[in-house]
Write an enzyme that holds these catalytic residues in place. Structure first.
Site: not given
Ligand SMILES: Cc1ncc(C[n+]2csc(CCOP(=O)(O)OP(=O)(O)O)c2C)c(N)n1
Ligand SMILES: [Mg+2]
Length: 818
Positions: A527, A552, A594
């Protein structure tokens, strides 16, 4: 078209072993004749001169920092000065083999690299080119200061321009390269290929990958170097960057004519220390940093250890590696060994190393050693070098005199910062090339599927259609993406499972057929690097769209979002633009990691635009807006709403192009007794609450969907409150510190006299998000909104609360921190 790399059990279950590609160490063989032939006398002497300029520049800074004076010029430098005394050969050697179009992204210790890269470009550009760069940069403001002193030639002027522009930047002055808004650790000069330097160690690694992707995807010349410290090998984003750069798909799946992997070179300036932690033997597992390459790809990243105390060994390595990179066979890792004789910063007492060690490296000093090499081999004479020193000294003195003077070099006014936080420069396309599309859109299966759907979720009789019959919010997003892909040739998108899967929630489904790999590809699960590469791609001149499956996961990309995407437009004083859209989804049903809405975290960081559409019409119109913009946008999408059709706009989701006006909230229901402001999917629960308020208590609620978070125009909300005198706010974000609190506080200030009661904020509990079966106890429900009105704003006749929304309970929860 699904990817075609079958995994054969017969193959992968076979016994065997693997060997790593060999990693050479210090293989350069000095050969003065060959060196003279290869580089030429002039370049060999120039390298010494540049090393000297860097050494003196930094010694000067040290004096300004520690003594408040240098050569009779008084100035107390208050900011940072991370010096690289001892490392000059590594910087100059690197730039000896780079062209102006090659980029170097560096670290907090990059003064030397800025000067080396700029001097290298000056030596290669024509007078006309130099003249133009200096005339255009900051409309000639930097140049005009330098021109107050006389110069013999354009090249001479350009050198002063670089010394002064860098120094003025370090001192926080308006004519500095970044108008004083970057300072020592972030100074850079893009026209000469000196790209942003980063105070976040390792921060340049993934940005450089994005810049190299930009070059590859848009067929731009040159390579990109991420010049970072040895201790930065410990940073997650550094590894993520190497993973993303080393993906095999560039060779296996991308069209061959694209030329292979992005041309990025990770040049670890290995001075054997972090600040005080020693890498080999203490904080690192491998004795030789270069070994890291073996863990990244089958080619061991073509890694080598290079003697960074010999500029020619570095120049040789960079030249060879550049060929590898241009041939598409990257990435490359260099372990360029060097030594920082200076402390980490002027206040460093070097308690972590022995005097003996420092003395030994001083004996090997790269500058003295190279000078001796030139003289010993008759490449330069002592008197020639002494004359050059004299001239350099004068040049430096002139630059320093101008840089410390507040008349020549005023401080930038604070208001300047406000003007560069966003570039606000929408553009349909960032290049004139024809956008590369694989398939006419009319033939695209997703386009055809959408064509069979009603544009509105409400039919002629006023009934709500089933989800499969109407254009969904995910379709609306698809249309916005498709449009921009078809207009802007630079636009590229990547993220996890983006291609065949179509993104975790199917927004991209159909784009696999429409776009070549280099415009839409699967990234490693990285990410940080996904976003960081987006930053590098955008600041290099392209438009990037990156997807993080869940909001998240922004935690994994915190630096890239908060310190990089958010900062570089302003830290460059508007020199760079950041057309980057970061799509994140807000989940539910999947528990604590999540299902969070982190709008407030993003909104808190200056420099990001933040949007959260709750309807298909807005999803398309707001994404259109974001995708034509020039600023970084964190674009929130709700997983609860992906399948939803348009229920508010009478014509449904328009087929053509439109934009939602930036910052303007939308009134979803008119009313006169109470204003309910929502962010995201809570809108629909607020509308249910409004229905019930009307039916049971005759209370008319006006429901406003903020939809924008940054920027946000409060006029419409304030106007509503002036009418209703009551304000409730609801969203799925946790109540404490949520963005609703900011809206409540701002409206209280802007419309205090209009309010009959303080605004009531109805957010999620300050808990972990529980399992789906318990979600109604966590996320705001219709009843919470009604109870909050009853408890905190105005009693509803005959109402019996079913939830606890009282001020007393708020005080209790606050006390307990939950
Ligand atoms: C993410 C991050 N962590 C910590 C720091 C503080 N810091 C500044 S320089 C430095 C050491 C970096 O060492 P290295 O990467 O080897 O570069 P060098 O300073 O040796 O050039 C540290 C820990 C930082 N700036 N950024
Ligand atoms: Mg180091």
């Amino acid at each position: 078209m699904p990817q075609s790399l079958p995994v054969d059990p017969e193959d992968v279950r076979k016994p065997g072993s693997v060997r790593s590609a060999e990693i050479p160490l210090n293989r350069y063989k000095p050969d003065v004749k060959a060196e003279q032939k290869r580089f030429g006398r002039e370049a060999l002497v120039r390298a010494w001169r540049e090393m000297t300029a860097i050494r003196w520049f930094e010694n000067m800074l040290n004096a300004f920092k520690l003594q408040g004076s240098w050569e009779g010029i008084d100035y107390q430098h208050g900011g940072p000065a991370h010096l690289s005394v001892g490392q000059e050969a590594a910087a100059v050697g690197m730039c000896m083999s780079l062209e102006p179009e090659d980029f170097v992204f560096g670290s907090h210790r990059s003064h030397g690299e800025i000067l080396a890269k700029c001097f290298s470009a000056i030596a290669r550009l024509s007078d006309e080119q130099l003249d133009r760069v200096m005339a255009e940069y900051h409309d000639g403001e930097t140049r005009r200061v330098v021109e107050r002193d006389s110069h013999d030639s354009v090249r001479d002027l350009a050198e002063s321009f670089v010394l002064y522009g860098t120094l003025a930047e370090i001192f926080g002055r308006k004519p500095g390269f970044n108008r004083g808004l970057g300072g020592s650790m972030h100074a850079f000069f893009a026209p000469f290929g000196s790209m942003p330097n980063n105070a976040i160690v390792g921060g340049s690694a993934d940005i450089a990958v994005g810049s190299a992707l930009f070059k590859r995807i848009n067929r731009r010349p040159g390579i990109v170097v991420a010049s970072i410290g040895d201790a930065s090998l410990g940073c997650g984003p550094t590894w993520e960057a190497m993973m993303l750069a080393a993906m095999e798909q560039y060779r296996t799946l991308w069209d061959a004519e694209m030329g292979g992997a992005p041309p990025v070179l990770f040049n670890f300036m290995n001075n054997f220390y972090g600040m005080g932690g020693q890498t080999a033997g203490e904080t690192m597992g491998q004795g030789v940093l270069a070994r890291a390459g073996a863990g990244v790809n089958d080619r061991s990243m073509h890694a080598e250890r290079v003697d960074g105390y010999n500029p020619l060994a570095v120049a040789d390595a960079i030249a060879r590696k550049k060929e590898t990179l241009l041939a598409g066979d990257g990435p490359v890792l260099l372990d360029t060994i060097t030594y920082r004789i200076s402390g980490h910063s002027p206040s460093d007492a070097s308690s972590y190393r022995t005097k003996e060690e420092i003395r030994k490296w001083q004996e090997h000093d790269c500058l003295a050693g190279y000078r001796e090499y030139l003289v010993r081999n008759g490449i330069a004479t002592e008197s020639e070098l002494a004359a050059a020193e004299e001239e350099l000294h004068e040049k430096l003195k002139r630059a320093a005199t101008r840089a410390v003077s507040l008349d020549d070099s005023p401080r930038p006014p604070g208001e300047l910062i406000e003007t560069v936080m966003f570039s606000n420069a929408p553009a349909d396309r960032l290049d004139e090339r024809e956008p590369e599309i694989r398939q006419p859109f009319e033939e695209n299966p997703r386009v055809r599927q959408i064509a069979g759907r009603a544009r509105s979720a409400i039919d002629a009789e006023g009934n709500v259609l089933s989800q499969s019959k109407a254009v969904q919010l995910r379709d609306a997003l698809f249309e916005a993406l498709l449009h921009r892909f078809s207009v802007d040739p630079t636009m590229a998108a990547w993220g996890e499972e983006n291609r065949d899967w179509g993104g975790a929630f199917g927004v991209y489904r159909g784009l696999t057929e429409a776009l070549p790999y280099h415009r839409l590809f699967n990234a490693s699960i990285s990410e940080g690097a996904i976003v960081g590469a987006g930053v590098g791609y955008a600041l290099s001149g392209g438009r990037a769209v990156v997807e993080l499956m869940y909001c998240d996961f922004m935690g994994r990309a915190g630096d890239e979002i908060f310190n990089q995407a958010a900062k570089w437009q302003a830290m460059s004083a508007g020199v760079l633009k950041m057309p980057l859209v970061i799509r994140v989804s807000v989940g539910s049903k999947y528990g604590a990691q999540h299902s969070q809405d982190w709008t407030s975290i993003v909104a808190h960081i200056p420099g990001l635009k933040v949007m959260f559409p709750a309807t298909p019409y807005d999803a398309k119109g707001m994404l259109n807006l974001a995708l034509r913009g020039s600023d970084p946008v964190v674009f929130f999408e709700s997983q609860r709403l992906y399948g939803m059709g348009e229920q508010f706009e009478p014509g449904g989701v328009p087929e053509g192009y439109y934009e939602v006006p930036e910052g303007e909230p939308a009134v979803r229901r008119s009313g006169s007794d109470v204003t309910i402001v929502t962010i995201g999917a809570t809108l629909y629960r607020a509308l249910e609450a409004a229905e019930e308020l009307e039916e049971r208590y005759g209370m008319s609620a006006e429901v406003i969907d903020a939809r924008f978070i940054v920027p946000l125009n409060y006029e419409r909300i304030a106007r509503s409150v002036a009418k209703t005198h009551r304000l409730v706010l609801a969203s799925d974000a946790c109540e404490r510190g949520g963005f609703l609190q900011t809206i409540a506080a701002t409206v209280t200030r802007l419309a205090f006299d209009e309010l009959d009661a303080p605004p009531a904020v109805v957010g999620s509990r300050n808990w972990i998000t529980p399992s789906v079966e318990m979600e109604d106890q966590f996320f705001p429900q219709k009843e919470w909104i009604i109870d909050a009105i009853h408890e905190c704003i105005v009693p509803l006749p005959g109402h019996r609360v079913t939830t606890v929304q009282s001020d007393t309970d708020l005080a209790r929860r606050t006390r307990a921190g939950v």
